[in-house]
Write an enzyme that holds these catalytic residues in place. Sequence first.
Site, short mmCIF file in Angstrom:
data_model
loop_
_atom_site.label_atom_id
_atom_site.label_comp_id
_atom_site.label_asym_id
_atom_site.label_seq_id
_atom_site.Cartn_x
_atom_site.Cartn_y
_atom_site.Cartn_z
N CYS A 93 0.83 -1.21 0.00
CA CYS A 93 0.00 0.00 0.00
C CYS A 93 0.87 1.26 0.00
O CYS A 93 1.58 1.53 0.97
CB CYS A 93 -0.92 -0.04 1.22
SG CYS A 93 -1.77 1.50 1.58
N CYS B 293 0.27 3.76 2.87
CA CYS B 293 0.73 3.15 4.12
C CYS B 293 2.23 3.33 4.27
O CYS B 293 2.72 3.69 5.35
CB CYS B 293 0.40 1.65 4.14
SG CYS B 293 -1.34 1.26 3.95
#
Length: 233
Positions: free
Chosen positions: A162, A165
């Site tokens: 991600c 993230c």
Amino acid sequence: MKIKFISLLLLSILFISCNGQTSSAVNTIDAKSFAEKLKTNENPQLLDVRTPKEYSIDHIGNAKNVNWNGDDFVAKVNSYDKSKPIFVYCKVGGRSAQAANKLAELGFKEIYNLNGGIMKWNAENNANAIPSNKIIGICDQEYSELIKSSNRVMIDFNAKWCGPCKKMNPYILKFQTEMKDKIKIVQLDADENKTIVEQLKLDALPTIIIYEKGKEVWRNIGYISEEDLKKHL
């Protein structure tokens, strides 16, 4: 005036070409529409473009695994019928969007991309996802104990693949140390803790949840800056 208009037009074209443009053959649709489209197609061409490991944990119906990040992606998808609809999905929609555009480049005429990926699909309780029979990662009882393990607890649900993230990770780790007397910060990989992710019906990453005395008081879905996150800690 005319020259100015032409200049603006050329700049607009250049902006679009530099940032990429989704092909008209690609239709990004929600989970409900995706399910309905699958039902109207006999033996649909359904591709799960995640990794084999992700696919083995759960997948939608009779989906075939064709890893977007694999070296043989193009070779494998070229074996499918380009004149018929083809359906693609991943975890949250990023990889499948790239795969869908590649399919359009390869000549597929009707492509359906699942918006929000299998996380959104599972969160909306679609019945034909094929799950793993075992608990993956932390269970609900352990999670309940975790969020009550300190007066204030922040849970960061993230994933290695991600982008947002990874961008947020450095300052979350910093807060973990700097603010340990104020709030307990715990990071949970969504792929490694699939059971609790599904039980909480999380449908996007990153997701940050703050609890006070075991009760949720704040939640953020998607990227949040260091400054804005610190305001809630």
